[in-house]
Design a protein around this motif. Structure first.
Motif, short mmCIF file in Angstrom:
data_model
loop_
_atom_site.label_atom_id
_atom_site.label_comp_id
_atom_site.label_asym_id
_atom_site.label_seq_id
_atom_site.Cartn_x
_atom_site.Cartn_y
_atom_site.Cartn_z
N ALA A 70 8.56 -73.63 71.71
CA ALA A 70 7.27 -73.54 71.03
C ALA A 70 7.24 -74.42 69.79
O ALA A 70 6.25 -75.12 69.52
CB ALA A 70 6.99 -72.08 70.66
N LEU A 71 8.34 -74.39 69.02
CA LEU A 71 8.39 -75.22 67.81
C LEU A 71 8.37 -76.70 68.15
O LEU A 71 7.70 -77.50 67.48
CB LEU A 71 9.64 -74.88 67.00
N GLN A 72 9.12 -77.08 69.18
CA GLN A 72 9.12 -78.49 69.59
C GLN A 72 7.74 -78.93 70.04
O GLN A 72 7.28 -80.05 69.73
CB GLN A 72 10.15 -78.70 70.70
N ALA A 73 7.05 -78.05 70.79
CA ALA A 73 5.70 -78.40 71.24
C ALA A 73 4.75 -78.56 70.06
O ALA A 73 3.93 -79.48 70.02
CB ALA A 73 5.19 -77.31 72.19
N GLU A 74 4.89 -77.64 69.06
CA GLU A 74 4.04 -77.75 67.89
C GLU A 74 4.31 -79.04 67.12
O GLU A 74 3.37 -79.73 66.68
CB GLU A 74 4.28 -76.54 66.99
N ARG A 75 5.60 -79.37 66.97
CA ARG A 75 5.94 -80.60 66.24
C ARG A 75 5.47 -81.84 66.99
O ARG A 75 4.97 -82.80 66.38
CB ARG A 75 7.43 -80.65 66.00
N ARG A 76 5.62 -81.81 68.32
CA ARG A 76 5.16 -82.98 69.08
C ARG A 76 3.65 -83.13 68.96
O ARG A 76 3.13 -84.25 68.82
CB ARG A 76 5.57 -82.82 70.55
N PHE A 77 2.93 -82.00 69.03
CA PHE A 77 1.48 -82.08 68.92
C PHE A 77 1.07 -82.63 67.55
O PHE A 77 0.19 -83.49 67.45
CB PHE A 77 0.87 -80.70 69.14
N THR A 78 1.72 -82.11 66.48
CA THR A 78 1.38 -82.58 65.13
C THR A 78 1.67 -84.07 64.99
O THR A 78 0.85 -84.83 64.45
CB THR A 78 2.18 -81.79 64.09
N ALA A 79 2.85 -84.49 65.48
CA ALA A 79 3.22 -85.91 65.36
C ALA A 79 2.29 -86.79 66.19
O ALA A 79 1.83 -87.84 65.71
CB ALA A 79 4.66 -86.10 65.80
N ASP A 80 2.01 -86.36 67.40
CA ASP A 80 1.14 -87.18 68.27
C ASP A 80 -0.27 -87.26 67.70
O ASP A 80 -0.89 -88.35 67.69
CB ASP A 80 1.09 -86.59 69.68
N ALA A 81 -0.80 -86.11 67.25
CA ALA A 81 -2.16 -86.11 66.71
C ALA A 81 -2.23 -86.98 65.46
O ALA A 81 -3.17 -87.78 65.29
CB ALA A 81 -2.59 -84.68 66.39
N ALA A 82 -1.24 -86.83 64.56
CA ALA A 82 -1.26 -87.64 63.34
C ALA A 82 -1.11 -89.12 63.66
O ALA A 82 -1.78 -89.97 63.05
CB ALA A 82 -0.14 -87.17 62.41
N HIS A 83 -0.23 -89.44 64.62
CA HIS A 83 -0.03 -90.84 64.96
C HIS A 83 -1.30 -91.44 65.57
O HIS A 83 -1.68 -92.59 65.25
CB HIS A 83 1.12 -90.96 65.95
N GLU A 84 -1.97 -90.69 66.42
CA GLU A 84 -3.17 -91.21 67.06
C GLU A 84 -4.32 -91.36 66.07
O GLU A 84 -5.23 -92.16 66.29
CB GLU A 84 -3.60 -90.28 68.20
N LEU A 85 -4.27 -90.62 64.98
CA LEU A 85 -5.35 -90.72 63.99
C LEU A 85 -5.18 -91.89 63.04
O LEU A 85 -6.16 -92.32 62.41
CB LEU A 85 -5.41 -89.42 63.17
N ARG A 86 -3.97 -92.39 62.92
CA ARG A 86 -3.74 -93.45 61.92
C ARG A 86 -4.55 -94.71 62.25
O ARG A 86 -5.16 -95.31 61.35
CB ARG A 86 -2.25 -93.78 61.84
N THR A 87 -4.55 -95.12 63.49
CA THR A 87 -5.25 -96.37 63.86
C THR A 87 -6.75 -96.26 63.64
O THR A 87 -7.35 -97.15 62.98
CB THR A 87 -4.93 -96.74 65.31
N PRO A 88 -7.43 -95.22 64.16
CA PRO A 88 -8.88 -95.17 63.87
C PRO A 88 -9.20 -94.98 62.40
O PRO A 88 -10.24 -95.48 61.94
CB PRO A 88 -9.35 -93.96 64.70
N LEU A 89 -8.35 -94.31 61.67
CA LEU A 89 -8.61 -94.15 60.24
C LEU A 89 -8.48 -95.48 59.51
O LEU A 89 -9.28 -95.78 58.60
CB LEU A 89 -7.63 -93.13 59.64
N ALA A 90 -7.49 -96.27 59.89
CA ALA A 90 -7.36 -97.59 59.27
C ALA A 90 -8.58 -98.45 59.59
O ALA A 90 -9.12 -99.17 58.71
CB ALA A 90 -6.08 -98.27 59.75
N GLY A 91 -9.05 -98.40 60.84
CA GLY A 91 -10.26 -99.15 61.20
C GLY A 91 -11.48 -98.65 60.47
O GLY A 91 -12.33 -99.44 60.02
N LEU A 92 -11.61 -97.31 60.32
CA LEU A 92 -12.74 -96.75 59.59
C LEU A 92 -12.72 -97.19 58.13
O LEU A 92 -13.78 -97.50 57.56
CB LEU A 92 -12.68 -95.22 59.69
N HIS A 93 -11.54 -97.22 57.54
CA HIS A 93 -11.44 -97.66 56.15
C HIS A 93 -11.91 -99.10 56.00
O HIS A 93 -12.63 -99.43 55.03
CB HIS A 93 -9.99 -97.52 55.68
#
Length: 454
Positions: free
Chosen positions: A229-252
């Motif tokens: 469960a912890l590994q799944a939570e960490r993977r989700f957090t890392a994947d979600a944060a990583h996927e957000l970086r590119t659109p956020l940089a473009g939005l900026h």
């Protein structure tokens, strides 16, 4: 090859029975020796009493052919067995010892000899009767039952201390043996207590007793599910944060472009850029935490970190922000009393100090002072970031390292994850993270103390 499981119950039983048997044999030998000594004394007394009786029987016969009475023994003689005799003829006592009753112990005894139990004048007696048919009289020898009890009491008084000693010895031996036998329970409990969210490895079942195997197996199942469960939570957090970086940089970039194209809306686009920047900082913090959470101390690239270059790098990195906010940033090392190096992961410690300095600059008003210092205490290094800003109340100080916690009343934006990252890095290094007053008793001081490291 794993060793075969063994029975805790059987081993405990065998240990207790073995110890009990050995100690019982030893106590039996001791009790036998003491009883032999005591009964030897009793038999010696009986022989002495018999000697008195034979001496009495050696007197002269009177005119009727009976034994002449002898004077009683001296009163200072100790008569422990206290045997009393009677010479009975035709149902009448013709001769007796001093303490024997005047009437026969037993009247009309039917056999030539034998024992009889009776009560006379409120006392219980044990009597042996033997008849001399040729001479027409019988001898009756009696002993009070109370005298026999006295001998038993003396025997008990002589035995209670050795018996008590052996019982205490048995208790101590069984305590020690059961402690040895139950040692796997303590080892298993210690292994479970050592489990942390960073290390949820299953508890070893090799060498465990059969009674513990179901418990250990169930706990390992729980640990495995928790780790998944912890590994799944960490993977989700890392994947979600990583996927957000590119659109956020473009939005900026798009907001910055729109701000240039529409000068009339520059203020609104400026606030939007700040919001996007805070969101990007939050994503970066989440990525950092997602990378730190699964790490263990053994995975750190630990080494000697020179403080002078690190302090100079931090001073240069935050110089523009400090000047823009009107804050004095002092990151100079003192010439004496400052450690040249500290031990740790250079990248992780750099992240921790950047978060501390960034927080101090962000929440201090213009005209404040922020100092980055290092020193030693009891041979251990420490690094502190102190300011003379508004500080934090005691209730909020206790929650500063909670994730997403922000002190009420702060106008500056933030994610509430900076100090959580610092705490996690300190945990990985075994460093004590301490909060207290800042410069001159004002503001906030945060210290990384290597004295708390193992």
């Amino acid at each position: 090859m794993p060793s075969a499981a063994w029975s805790l119950r059987r081993r405990l039983l065998a240990a207790i029975l073995g110890a009990s048997a050995v100690l019982w044999l030893a106590s039996l030998g001791t009790l036998t020796a003491i009883a032999w000594q005591e009964t030897g004394e009793v038999f010696d007394d009986a022989l002495e009493e018999s000697a008195y009786m034979l001496l009495a029987a050696g007197g002269e016969l009177d005119a009727r052919g009976l034994l002449a009475p002898l004077p009683p023994p001296a009163q200072d003689r100790v008569r422990r067995v206290d045997m009393q005799y009677q010479l009975v003829e035709a149902g009448r006592v013709v001769q007796r010892s001093a303490d024997a009753p005047a009437r026969p112990f037993v009247a009309g005894f039917g056999d030539d000899h034998g024992f009889a139990d009776l009560r006379l004048d409120g006392e219980r007696w044990r009597v042996f009767v033997v008849r001399d048919a040729a001479r027409g009289f019988e001898v009756q020898v009696g002993q009070r039952a109370a005298k026999r009890l006295d001998i038993l009491e003396e025997l008990a008084e002589a035995l209670w201390l050795p018996v008590l000693g052996f019982l205490l010895l048995l208790a101590l031996v069984c305590w020690w043996l059961t402690g040895r036998v139950l040692a796997p329970l303590r080892r298993t409990a210690a292994a479970l207590a050592a489990q942390t969210p960073d290390d949820l490895a299953p508890v070893a079942t090799d060498g465990q007793p059969r009674e513990l195997l179901p418990i250990v197996g169930a706990l390992n199942g729980v640990l495995a599910r928790l780790d998944a469960a912890l590994q799944a939570e960490r993977r989700f957090t890392a994947d979600a944060a990583h996927e957000l970086r590119t659109p956020l940089a473009g939005l900026h970039m798009h907001v910055q472009l729109l701000q240039r194209q529409h000068p009339a809306l520059a203020a609104s686009f400026g606030r939007l850029r700040q919001d996007v920047g805070r969101l990007a900082a939050l994503v970066d913090s989440l990525l950092t935490l997602a990378r730190l959470d699964p790490l263990a101390r053994a995975q750190l690239a630990s080494g000697e970190l020179a403080l002078a270059p690190l302090f100079a790098e931090l001073a240069a990195e935050f110089a523009d922000e400090a000047a823009r906010r009107g804050i004095v940033l002092d990151a100079a090392l003192a010439p004496q009393g400052t450690p040249a190096t500290v031990r740790g992961d250079a990248q992780m410690l750099g992240i921790a100090l950047r978060n501390l300095v960034g927080n101090a600059l962000r929440y201090c008003p213009a005209g404040s002072r922020v100092e980055l210092r290092a020193g030693t205490r009891a041979g251990k290094a420490w690094i502190s970031v102190c300011d003379d800003g508004p500080g934090v109340d005691a209730a909020s100080m206790a929650r500063l390292t909670e994730r997403f916690f922000r002190v009420l009343g702060q106008e500056e934006g933030g994610s509430g994850l900076g100090l959580s990252i610092v705490r996690r890095i300190a945990e990985l290094h075994g460093i004590a993270l301490r909060f207290g007053p800042g410069l001159g008793g004002r503001g906030l001081g945060v210290t990384l103390d290597w004295q708390g490291a193992p």
